[in-house]
Design an enzyme around this catalytic site. Structure first.
Site, PDB file in Angstrom:
ATOM      1  N   SER A  53     -27.623  -9.594  51.120  1.00  0.00           N
ATOM      2  CA  SER A  53     -27.659 -10.999  50.707  1.00  0.00           C
ATOM      3  C   SER A  53     -28.267 -11.885  51.792  1.00  0.00           C
ATOM      4  O   SER A  53     -28.213 -11.577  52.982  1.00  0.00           O
ATOM      5  CB  SER A  53     -26.250 -11.487  50.379  1.00  0.00           C
ATOM      6  OG  SER A  53     -25.510 -11.713  51.564  1.00  0.00           O
ATOM      7  N   THR A  54     -28.824 -12.996  51.345  1.00  0.00           N
ATOM      8  CA  THR A  54     -29.395 -13.974  52.264  1.00  0.00           C
ATOM      9  C   THR A  54     -28.325 -14.532  53.194  1.00  0.00           C
ATOM     10  O   THR A  54     -28.562 -14.714  54.394  1.00  0.00           O
ATOM     11  CB  THR A  54     -30.058 -15.114  51.470  1.00  0.00           C
ATOM     12  OG1 THR A  54     -31.125 -14.565  50.691  1.00  0.00           O
ATOM     13  CG2 THR A  54     -30.605 -16.183  52.391  1.00  0.00           C
ATOM     14  N   GLU A  95     -34.682  -7.721  54.261  1.00  0.00           N
ATOM     15  CA  GLU A  95     -35.088  -8.051  52.899  1.00  0.00           C
ATOM     16  C   GLU A  95     -33.822  -8.490  52.192  1.00  0.00           C
ATOM     17  O   GLU A  95     -32.830  -7.762  52.168  1.00  0.00           O
ATOM     18  CB  GLU A  95     -35.730  -6.835  52.231  1.00  0.00           C
ATOM     19  CG  GLU A  95     -36.375  -7.149  50.888  1.00  0.00           C
ATOM     20  CD  GLU A  95     -35.453  -6.859  49.729  1.00  0.00           C
ATOM     21  OE1 GLU A  95     -35.067  -7.836  49.031  1.00  0.00           O
ATOM     22  OE2 GLU A  95     -35.111  -5.694  49.513  1.00  0.00           O
ATOM     23  N   CYS A 113     -33.058  -6.423  43.785  1.00  0.00           N
ATOM     24  CA  CYS A 113     -33.553  -7.649  44.430  1.00  0.00           C
ATOM     25  C   CYS A 113     -34.749  -8.195  43.671  1.00  0.00           C
ATOM     26  O   CYS A 113     -35.017  -9.395  43.700  1.00  0.00           O
ATOM     27  CB  CYS A 113     -33.964  -7.357  45.876  1.00  0.00           C
ATOM     28  SG  CYS A 113     -32.819  -6.337  46.794  1.00  0.00           S
ATOM     29  N   GLU A 163     -29.346 -16.773  42.589  1.00  0.00           N
ATOM     30  CA  GLU A 163     -29.351 -15.332  42.364  1.00  0.00           C
ATOM     31  C   GLU A 163     -28.019 -14.913  41.742  1.00  0.00           C
ATOM     32  O   GLU A 163     -26.952 -15.296  42.221  1.00  0.00           O
ATOM     33  CB  GLU A 163     -29.565 -14.583  43.676  1.00  0.00           C
ATOM     34  CG  GLU A 163     -29.704 -13.085  43.480  1.00  0.00           C
ATOM     35  CD  GLU A 163     -29.971 -12.340  44.770  1.00  0.00           C
ATOM     36  OE1 GLU A 163     -30.764 -11.386  44.742  1.00  0.00           O
ATOM     37  OE2 GLU A 163     -29.386 -12.710  45.801  1.00  0.00           O
TER      38      GLU A 163
END
Length: 542
Positions: free
Chosen positions: A266-267, A293, A327, A425
C-alpha cells in the site's frame, strides 16, 4: 578455472498451460490440491538456511473456506529479526565475490525446477492460500515467477557487459558492486511472483536479503525458499522471517547496515517506510535505495469510436480477475453516453455468466477476497454506494463471509466523477463507471487525470487512430503502463516492464534492467598503462 567468455542461455517466457479437462497438468494439480487440503504444514523462519521456531504463531487459512487451516507459521521476535540481519551480513562476503555466472546458474536452475517439477506445488499453494483460480495461479506462481528468474539473470548479464570506452593508453571499466549492507524485501499477498522477484532480484546482483512475506502468503513463500535451497542458494543469502510489520520494521529501519528496500504494497505503508528511513538517515552507512510499487486507481477510457465488445471484455477481465486484487486492476471506467446503452447490455450479459466460488471448482472465475479485513473494507464501499445519492449499484453487490470471503462482481455507476469509488483504491471486485457526454470528452480527460493520486496502469479503447494518438498525449502522466485496446492488467516480464509514478511508486520497472540497476553501486576504474613522469604540460613551454 573456466576462463571462457560465458554467455547465459537466452531468456524466454514460460508457456501457459491451459489445464483443459483430462490434461496431464490438470490431473497433477488436482492431486496436489487434495494433498495440500489434507496437510497441515508447520512453517518455521528460515535464518542462515536453518529452520527457526518461535512461540508466536499464526494460522494459514483458505480464504474460500476460512474454517479450513492449511498450516501454521512462526512469527519472528526481536531476537530472530536481529539474527536474520546478522546472517545476511555474514553471508555477504562470499556471496558478492562468487562469479556472477555461478550466481546466475542458481536462479536458472530454480526457474527450471518450478517449471518442470514444482509447478503443481506452487500453483496449489497459491490457489488455496491466496484464493486464485487455476489460470490466475498458473500465470503468476509458475509463469511470471519463472520469467522473472530467467529474464533477470539476462538483465544482469546485460548490465555487467555495459562498459565505457577507453582512449589510447587507458583502460576504463565499471564494476557493478552490490550495495554495502543488506536489502529488506517486504512482499504482498497478491502475487507469488512479486514475492519471489522482490527477494531474488537484489540477491542476483550480489546482495543478501532479509525477506518479510505477507502473513496471508506465507505458504507459497516458504515453498519458494525450499526451491531456492534445492537450486543451490547458499545459506544466509535470503532469510525468511514472517512476522508483524511494525516489530520487524522497528529493528530493520534503525539498523546502520540497511542498504535498500524492495517493496510492493500500500501507498500508506511505503510512505511510512520512507518516513522512517528519513528519520534514521544519519545512522546509515549509505543512503538506502527505496524501490516501491504501491497502489493504483487504474482506468479504462472508452472513446466513441471504440469497439464495444472489446471494451466490455477488457473491463470484465481487467476489473474482476483475481477479485480485483491486483495493483493494476481496472476500477474506474469512462464510457461515452452514445455507447452506454449497448455497453451496459453487453456488460450485464457477461457478468450474469460469471460464477463465484471456491478455487477447487475450476468453473469459477471469481473467488474469495483474501481475508476478513479486506472483505469488511470492500463491504463498506458497497454499502456507502447503496445509500448514496451520488452513485448507485447497478450490478452485483451480494457479499457473504459466513464460510468464505465472497463478494460478487459489483458495478457502481457514479453520477459524480469524483465520487469515492472513482478516486480511492478499493482492491476488490468493484468497478465504478462514469458515463460522460460525448461533447465533454476533453473535460472528462482532464477529470480522469486529476481524480486520482495514482498513476499505475490505464487503458484506452478507440478505433480512430487520430483519437488514439490524442488520448495517449493527453494521458501521458496518468499511467506508467499504458494499454491501447487491451485491459490494463497482465504485464509480461521482458515485454511490458511494470511500474507507475505519482503515488503508485518509484517506477523502477520490475521485469527490466532498470530494476536490477537499483541493486548495484557502480565503481568506475581507470587504469593508465604508462603513467606520466613529469608534471609539466606542453603549454608551459616558452
Amino acid at each position: 578455472m573456466n576462463n571462457s567468455m560465458l554467455r547465459l542461455p537466452e531468456a524466454y517466457n514460460e508457456p501457459i498451460k491451459d489445464y483443459g479437462p483430462g490434461s496431464p497438468e490438470r490431473q497433477a494439480l488436482q492431486k496436489e490440491l487434495a494433498r495440500q487440503m489434507d496437510l497441515t504444514v508447520d512453517i518455521p523462519l528460515i535464518i542462515n538456511g536453518r529452520s527457526v521456531h518461535t512461540g508466536e504463531t499464526g494460522k494459514i487459512r483458505c480464504p474460500h473456506d476460512h474454517g479450513h487451516v492449511l498450516g501454521t507459521f512462526c512469527n519472528a521476535g526481536d531476537k530472530e529479526i536481529r539474527q536474520a540481519i546478522d546472517a545476511a551480513m555474514a553471508a555477504k562476503p562470499l556471496w558478492e565475490t562468487m562469479p556472477w555466472q555461478e550466481r546466475a546458474s542458481i536462479f536458472l536452475k530454480a526457474a527450471d525446477l518450478i517449471s518442470q517439477k514444482y509447478s503443481p506445488l506452487l500453483n496449489a499453494a497459491t490457489m488455496l492460500g491466496q484464493s486464485k483460480n487455476v489460470f490466475q495461479a498458473e500465470i503468476d506462481s509458475t509463469c511470471e515467477l519463472v520469467d522473472f528468474l530467467r529474464y533477470n539473470v539476462k538483465f544482469m548479464e546485460e548490465i555487467y557487459s555495459n562498459q565505457p570506452s577507453s582512449d589510447k593508453g587507458l583502460w576504463n571499466r565499471v564494476e557493478y558492486r552490490p550495495l554495502e549492507g543488506f536489502v529488506f524485501a517486504l512482499t504482498p499477498f497478491n502475487f507469488t511472483a512479486i514475492a519471489g522477484n522482490l527477494s531474488t532480484a537484489p540477491a542476483m546482483m550480489g546482495n543478501t536479503v532479509v525477506w518479510k512475506p505477507a502473513s496471508t502468503a506465507v505458504l507459497s513463500g516458504f515453498y519458494i525458499m525450499e526451491i531456492l535451497k534445492e537450486a543451490g542458494l547458499p545459506d544466509g543469502v535470503i532469510n525468511f522471517i514472517p512476522g508483524k510489520g511494525s516489530r520487524i520494521g522497528k529493528i530493520i529501519f534503525s539498523h546502520e547496515d540497511l542498504a535498500g528496500v524492495h517493496f510492493t504494497g500500500s501507498t500508506e505503508v511505503f510512505q511510512t517506510l520512507w518516513q522512517k528511513t528519513g528519520e534514521n538517515i544519519a545512522a546509515y552507512k549509505s543512503y538506502p535505495r527505496m524501490v516501491g510499487e504501491t497502489g493504483g486507481k487504474d482506468y479504462i477510457f472508452v472513446h466513441p469510436s471504440a469497439d464495444i465488445d472489446q471494451a466490455v471484455t477488457a473491463s470484465v477481465r481487467g476489473a474482476f480477475e483475481y477479485q480485483g486484487q491486483k495493483c493494476s486492476a481496472c476500477s474506474r471506467l469512462y464510457v461515452p453516453a452514445s455507447l452506454w446503452d449497448a455497453f451496459k447490455a453487453k456488460l450485464d450479459a457477461d457478468l450474469q455468466a460469471i460464477q463465484t466460488g471456491g478455487v477447487v471448482e475450476f468453473g469459477n472465475l471469481v473467488n474469495a477476497v483474501i481475508d476478513e479485513p479486506a472483505f469488511d473494507t470492500i463491504d463498506g464501499f458497497i454499502s456507502r454506494a447503496e445509500a448514496s445519492d451520488q452513485a448507485e449499484v447497478i450490478f452485483g453487490g451480494r457479499r457473504d463471509k459466513s464460510k468464505g470471503y465472497f463478494i460478487d462482481p459489483t458495478v457502481i455507476r457514479a453520477n459524480d466523477p469524483h465520487y469515492e469509488t472513482m478516486a480511492e483504491e478499493i482492491f476488490g471486485p468493484v468497478l465504478t463507471v462514469y458515463v460522460y457526454d460525448d461533447q465533454d470528452l476533453e473535460q472528462t480527460l482532464s477529470i480522469l487525470d486529476n481524480t486520482s493520486v495514482y498513476a499505475l496502469t490505464g487503458a484506452i479503447f478507440a478505433r480512430d487512430r487520430q483519437a488514439v494518438n490524442h488520448l495517449m498525449d493527453r494521458l501521458t502522466h496518468t499511467a506508467g503502463n499504458f494499454y491501447i485496446n487491451d485491459k490494463p492488467t497482465g504485464a509480461v516480464v521482458g515485454q511490458q516492464p511494470f511500474g507507475g509514478a505519482r503515488k503508485s511508486g518509484t517506477n523502477d520497472k520490475a521485469g527490466s534492467p532498470l530494476n536490477l540497476m537499483r541493486w548495484t553501486s557502480p565503481r568506475t576504474i581507470k587504469e593508465t598503462f604508462v603513467p606520466a613522469v613529469d608534471f609539466r604540460y606542453p603549454f608551459m613551454s616558452e
